[in-house]
Design a protein around this motif. Structure first.
Motif, PDB file in Angstrom:
ATOM      1  N   GLN A  17       0.824  -1.204   0.000  1.00 23.79           N
ATOM      2  CA  GLN A  17       0.000   0.000   0.000  1.00 23.79           C
ATOM      3  C   GLN A  17       0.864   1.262   0.000  1.00 23.79           C
ATOM      4  OE1 GLN A  17      -2.411  -0.748   3.479  1.00 23.79           O
ATOM      5  NE2 GLN A  17      -3.952  -1.892   2.321  1.00 23.79           N
ATOM      6  N   ARG A  18       2.010   1.202   0.707  1.00 21.85           N
ATOM      7  CA  ARG A  18       2.913   2.350   0.705  1.00 21.85           C
ATOM      8  C   ARG A  18       3.445   2.619  -0.700  1.00 21.85           C
ATOM      9  NH1 ARG A  18       6.069   0.870   4.727  1.00 21.85           N
ATOM     10  NH2 ARG A  18       4.913   2.104   6.253  1.00 21.85           N
ATOM     11  N   ARG A  19       3.655   1.557  -1.461  1.00 20.84           N
ATOM     12  CA  ARG A  19       4.151   1.705  -2.833  1.00 20.84           C
ATOM     13  C   ARG A  19       3.009   1.909  -3.838  1.00 20.84           C
ATOM     14  NH1 ARG A  19       8.117   2.711  -0.364  1.00 20.84           N
ATOM     15  NH2 ARG A  19      10.064   1.511  -0.358  1.00 20.84           N
ATOM     16  N   ARG A  20       1.771   1.944  -3.339  1.00 22.29           N
ATOM     17  CA  ARG A  20       0.589   2.159  -4.175  1.00 22.29           C
ATOM     18  C   ARG A  20       0.484   1.102  -5.279  1.00 22.29           C
ATOM     19  NH1 ARG A  20       2.388   7.044  -2.345  1.00 22.29           N
ATOM     20  NH2 ARG A  20       0.809   8.462  -1.494  1.00 22.29           N
ATOM     21  N   ARG A  21       0.676  -0.138  -4.873  1.00 18.49           N
ATOM     22  CA  ARG A  21       0.564  -1.260  -5.806  1.00 18.49           C
ATOM     23  C   ARG A  21      -0.681  -2.068  -5.463  1.00 18.49           C
ATOM     24  NH1 ARG A  21       5.755  -2.832  -7.630  1.00 18.49           N
ATOM     25  NH2 ARG A  21       4.662  -4.354  -8.937  1.00 18.49           N
TER      26      ARG A  21
END
Length: 264
Positions: A17-21
């Motif tokens: 989620q931090r990498r928006r994947r």
């Protein structure tokens, strides 16, 4: 006593989620099924050691955090810490010394000063606040604190905004609690009014924020660069960064040469 870690699935989901994947995107890149990845994140499946490392690589997880993921999954860490940094320090110092008469320094992941060349101390002369210079010196705190270099930075508002935005990006990318605390501390420091400094047009189009620093040799217009070691396999080395400052004009280059020639 070992420190308990959150479940591996929770940690992987946080990094994804931090990498928006999306799960689908990550599953395709790691060549696993979306269902299997979902099972890992929900705790219904235990990933292999190889799977943890594959997912961590796809998510560009820092080496320190990759070790945490492995421990959370029940495996031994893959990356050593402080194993080879002693020998590397000599190489780092050679790199820093080679930058003279330009100031250069090395910092760790929390922006603590690790090493510097002989030019940097000359820029710090006159700072009376002993706490700011007590090891470990945090270079961001030193630069933005009103008892540090802040009064000497002619474009403090612009430089402060640049530093805070850069640190914010690091917090977003790493999720590091120490960096988040540092960001909150620096944001709480006095914010100067935005005043247009009297300086030459340094970079066409304003694509780089210069540091306009008053020194014993006069005002310096400096451009900063960051260097990291390529393909590190050791945690501390992967977190080491070299910050070098180069003259943005001929006057600054001459003043740096004059500053270097002054004996301390």
């Amino acid at each position: 006593m070992s420190t308990p870690h959150p479940p591996i699935g929770l940690l992987l989901r946080e990094w994804r989620q931090r990498r928006r994947r999306s799960q689908l995107d990550l599953a395709l890149d790691t060549e696993v099924s979306t269902r299997h990845l979902s099972y890992i994140e929900s705790g219904r499946a235990r990933p292999s050691r190889e799977m943890v490392l594959r997912l961590a690589a796809q998510l560009d997880v820092p080496l320190r955090a990759r070790n945490t993921l492995l421990l959370a999954a029940g495996y031994a860490p893959a990356y050593r810490e402080d194993a080879a940094i002693g020998g590397v320090r000599e190489v780092v110092q050679l790199i820093l010394d080679a930058q003279a008469p330009n100031p250069a320094l090395a910092v760790d992941r929390h922006w603590h000063l690790v090493a510097a060349n002989a030019v940097l101390p000359k820029l710090l002369e006159g700072i009376a606040e002993a706490a700011l210079l007590a090891p470990p010196v945090n270079v961001l705190r030193l630069s933005l604190h009103p008892a540090g270099l802040a009064p000497r930075i002619a474009n403090l508002a612009e430089w402060r905004a640049h530093v805070l935005e850069r640190l914010h990006r690091q917090v977003e990318a790493s999720g590091d609690a120490g960096l988040a605390a540092l960001l909150a501390e620096l944001r709480a420091l006095p914010c100067p009014p935005k005043v247009a400094p009297t300086s030459p047009a340094l970079v066409p189009g304003g694509v780089v924020v210069p540091l306009l620093l008053d020194s014993p040799a006069g005002r310096l217009a400096l451009l900063s660069t960051t260097t990291v070691f390529g393909s590190p396999m050791e945690v501390t080395l992967s977190e080491l960064a070299i910050e070098a400052f180069y003259p943005a004009d001929a006057e600054t280059a001459a003043r740096l040469r004059a500053l270097e020639s002054v004996r301390r």
